[in-house]
Design a protein around this motif. Structure first.
Motif, PDB file in Angstrom:
ATOM      1  N   ASP A 184       0.831  -1.207   0.000  1.00 53.82           N
ATOM      2  CA  ASP A 184       0.000   0.000   0.000  1.00 53.82           C
ATOM      3  C   ASP A 184       0.866   1.258   0.000  1.00 53.82           C
ATOM      4  O   ASP A 184       0.595   2.219  -0.738  1.00 53.82           O
ATOM      5  N   ILE A 185       1.914   1.234   0.812  1.00 52.70           N
ATOM      6  CA  ILE A 185       2.787   2.410   0.911  1.00 52.70           C
ATOM      7  C   ILE A 185       3.522   2.654  -0.396  1.00 52.70           C
ATOM      8  O   ILE A 185       3.755   3.803  -0.786  1.00 52.70           O
ATOM      9  N   ALA A 186       3.882   1.589  -1.100  1.00 52.43           N
ATOM     10  CA  ALA A 186       4.559   1.748  -2.385  1.00 52.43           C
ATOM     11  C   ALA A 186       3.636   2.376  -3.419  1.00 52.43           C
ATOM     12  O   ALA A 186       4.056   3.223  -4.218  1.00 52.43           O
ATOM     13  N   LEU A 187       2.367   1.999  -3.391  1.00 51.39           N
ATOM     14  CA  LEU A 187       1.454   2.372  -4.473  1.00 51.39           C
ATOM     15  C   LEU A 187       0.725   3.696  -4.279  1.00 51.39           C
ATOM     16  O   LEU A 187       0.579   4.479  -5.224  1.00 51.39           O
ATOM     17  N   PHE A 188       0.243   3.963  -3.058  1.00 53.66           N
ATOM     18  CA  PHE A 188      -0.685   5.090  -2.963  1.00 53.66           C
ATOM     19  C   PHE A 188      -0.061   6.455  -3.229  1.00 53.66           C
ATOM     20  O   PHE A 188      -0.731   7.343  -3.786  1.00 53.66           O
ATOM     21  N   PRO A 189       1.211   6.717  -2.905  1.00 52.04           N
ATOM     22  CA  PRO A 189       1.750   8.037  -3.254  1.00 52.04           C
ATOM     23  C   PRO A 189       1.767   8.297  -4.759  1.00 52.04           C
ATOM     24  O   PRO A 189       1.669   9.451  -5.192  1.00 52.04           O
ATOM     25  N   TRP A 190       1.892   7.251  -5.561  1.00 52.36           N
ATOM     26  CA  TRP A 190       1.877   7.432  -7.017  1.00 52.36           C
ATOM     27  C   TRP A 190       0.478   7.711  -7.541  1.00 52.36           C
ATOM     28  O   TRP A 190       0.295   8.526  -8.455  1.00 52.36           O
ATOM     29  N   VAL A 191      -0.523   7.057  -6.969  1.00 54.56           N
ATOM     30  CA  VAL A 191      -1.900   7.358  -7.375  1.00 54.56           C
ATOM     31  C   VAL A 191      -2.237   8.792  -6.979  1.00 54.56           C
ATOM     32  O   VAL A 191      -2.810   9.553  -7.771  1.00 54.56           O
ATOM     33  N   ARG A 192      -1.891   9.165  -5.766  1.00 55.27           N
ATOM     34  CA  ARG A 192      -2.079  10.556  -5.325  1.00 55.27           C
ATOM     35  C   ARG A 192      -1.346  11.508  -6.240  1.00 55.27           C
ATOM     36  O   ARG A 192      -1.848  12.582  -6.591  1.00 55.27           O
ATOM     37  N   GLY A 193      -0.130  11.138  -6.656  1.00 60.03           N
ATOM     38  CA  GLY A 193       0.699  12.019  -7.462  1.00 60.03           C
ATOM     39  C   GLY A 193       0.114  12.354  -8.814  1.00 60.03           C
ATOM     40  O   GLY A 193       0.366  13.443  -9.355  1.00 60.03           O
ATOM     41  N   VAL A 194      -0.668  11.438  -9.394  1.00 62.10           N
ATOM     42  CA  VAL A 194      -1.310  11.727 -10.676  1.00 62.10           C
ATOM     43  C   VAL A 194      -2.151  12.992 -10.569  1.00 62.10           C
ATOM     44  O   VAL A 194      -2.192  13.812 -11.493  1.00 62.10           O
ATOM     45  N   ARG A 218      -8.467   5.924   2.338  1.00 69.21           N
ATOM     46  CA  ARG A 218      -8.096   5.229   3.574  1.00 69.21           C
ATOM     47  C   ARG A 218      -6.599   5.362   3.849  1.00 69.21           C
ATOM     48  O   ARG A 218      -6.187   5.552   5.001  1.00 69.21           O
ATOM     49  N   CYS A 219      -5.798   5.259   2.810  1.00 69.89           N
ATOM     50  CA  CYS A 219      -4.349   5.407   2.977  1.00 69.89           C
ATOM     51  C   CYS A 219      -4.001   6.799   3.488  1.00 69.89           C
ATOM     52  O   CYS A 219      -3.195   6.957   4.415  1.00 69.89           O
ATOM     53  N   LEU A 220      -4.586   7.807   2.866  1.00 71.88           N
ATOM     54  CA  LEU A 220      -4.269   9.186   3.231  1.00 71.88           C
ATOM     55  C   LEU A 220      -4.775   9.546   4.617  1.00 71.88           C
ATOM     56  O   LEU A 220      -4.239  10.453   5.260  1.00 71.88           O
ATOM     57  N   ALA A 221      -5.817   8.843   5.086  1.00 68.64           N
ATOM     58  CA  ALA A 221      -6.393   9.143   6.400  1.00 68.64           C
ATOM     59  C   ALA A 221      -5.551   8.604   7.551  1.00 68.64           C
ATOM     60  O   ALA A 221      -5.777   8.985   8.709  1.00 68.64           O
ATOM     61  N   ARG A 222      -4.588   7.760   7.267  1.00 66.04           N
ATOM     62  CA  ARG A 222      -3.758   7.211   8.335  1.00 66.04           C
ATOM     63  C   ARG A 222      -2.864   8.317   8.906  1.00 66.04           C
ATOM     64  O   ARG A 222      -2.271   9.102   8.154  1.00 66.04           O
ATOM     65  N   PRO A 223      -2.753   8.404  10.230  1.00 64.97           N
ATOM     66  CA  PRO A 223      -1.930   9.462  10.847  1.00 64.97           C
ATOM     67  C   PRO A 223      -0.497   9.476  10.346  1.00 64.97           C
ATOM     68  O   PRO A 223       0.088  10.552  10.142  1.00 64.97           O
ATOM     69  N   ALA A 224       0.084   8.302  10.121  1.00 64.72           N
ATOM     70  CA  ALA A 224       1.470   8.262   9.636  1.00 64.72           C
ATOM     71  C   ALA A 224       1.596   8.864   8.252  1.00 64.72           C
ATOM     72  O   ALA A 224       2.631   9.449   7.916  1.00 64.72           O
ATOM     73  N   SER A 225       0.546   8.740   7.445  1.00 67.44           N
ATOM     74  CA  SER A 225       0.585   9.335   6.108  1.00 67.44           C
ATOM     75  C   SER A 225       0.617  10.852   6.189  1.00 67.44           C
ATOM     76  O   SER A 225       1.396  11.512   5.487  1.00 67.44           O
ATOM     77  N   SER A 226      -0.205  11.408   7.064  1.00 66.95           N
ATOM     78  CA  SER A 226      -0.241  12.866   7.187  1.00 66.95           C
ATOM     79  C   SER A 226       1.079  13.400   7.722  1.00 66.95           C
ATOM     80  O   SER A 226       1.505  14.504   7.364  1.00 66.95           O
ATOM     81  N   ARG A 227       1.773  12.619   8.547  1.00 70.49           N
ATOM     82  CA  ARG A 227       3.065  13.059   9.070  1.00 70.49           C
ATOM     83  C   ARG A 227       4.183  12.899   8.051  1.00 70.49           C
ATOM     84  O   ARG A 227       5.124  13.696   8.026  1.00 70.49           O
TER      85      ARG A 227
END
Length: 235
Positions: A184-194, A218-227
């Motif tokens: 999930d961590i590998a993939l979601f920043p690239w989807v967001r990046g589009v 759901r990925c972006l809502a995780r506290p670690a993602s926001s940090r």
């Protein structure tokens, strides 16, 4: 105190605390994979911003750690056998951190290899293809104004890859099911990046991939993602 003097990169970016992980990065889709993982794992780390504007990623000091001259790169002072280790390539770093901590990856061998397949799916497919789409759609649009083929080729491949993810995420909370992993961590920043970096949400047709969009939220809502999503911060 750990001795990192054998790593020339520390001459350009000195470690304030050499006993913790040193991260050399920028808040790009590849870069934030590592800061998000470190935040998820609760591992202390120190960040060093690599200035692309000054071409610092091509400096001798940076290339001493990553000969390919790309972010992110990392030094762990507490590597295998307690010795410092330098790492590059975001997928390899993610796997290393998961192996180091026993977290963000399934405990069974089959699950681990399946997770690694999805990390490689990002490294070999999603990252390069999304990046090429963004290049021709946004950054090189004027150069290909009379030739729509490059943008259309990578747009269509990006949509195909999102379709693969859509199929995977139907009736799943995360790529590996009920457990959030380095896939999930590998993939979601690239989807967001589009959307965030390339403004390509409508061109790619995000609304055609509802399972992916729900997963991204759901990925972006995780506290670690926001940090971790904007690390390293602008100086």
């Amino acid at each position: 105190m750990a001795d990192l003097s054998t790593f020339p990169i520390t001459n350009k970016w000195p470690a304030k605390n050499p006993d913790i992980i040193q991260l050399y990065s920028l808040p790009t889709p590849n870069g934030v994979k590592i800061s998000i993982a470190l935040e998820e794992l609760g591992l202390p780390y120190e960040t060093h911003r690599v200035d692309f504007g000054a071409n610092e990623q091509k400096s001798p000091e940076f290339e001493s750690l990553n000969p390919n001259g790309r972010i992110p790169a990392l030094i762990d002072p507490n590597g295998p056998d307690g010795k410092p280790i330098g790492l590059f390539e975001s997928g390899a770093i993610l796997y290393y951190l998961a192996e180091k901590t026993g977290k963000l990856i399934p405990g069974d061998a089959a699950g681990r290899y399946e997770t690694l397949c999805w990390v490689m799916f990002q490294m070999g497919g999603v990252g390069p293809m999304f990046g090429q789409f963004g290049h021709f759609y946004k950054y090189a649009a004027e150069k290909v104004a009379n030739n729509s083929y490059p943008m259309e080729r990578y747009r269509d491949e990006a949509k195909r890859l999102l379709g693969v993810m859509e199929g995977r995420l139907k009736n799943r909370q995360w790529i590996m099911g009920d457990t959030y992993t380095i896939a999930d961590i590998a993939l979601f920043p690239w989807v967001r990046g589009v959307d965030v970096f390339y403004g390509g949400r409508d061109v790619i047709g995000f609304d055609d991939f509802p399972a992916v969009m729900d997963w991204l939220e759901r990925c972006l809502a995780r506290p670690a993602s926001s940090r971790g999503i904007d690390v390293p911060a602008k100086e």
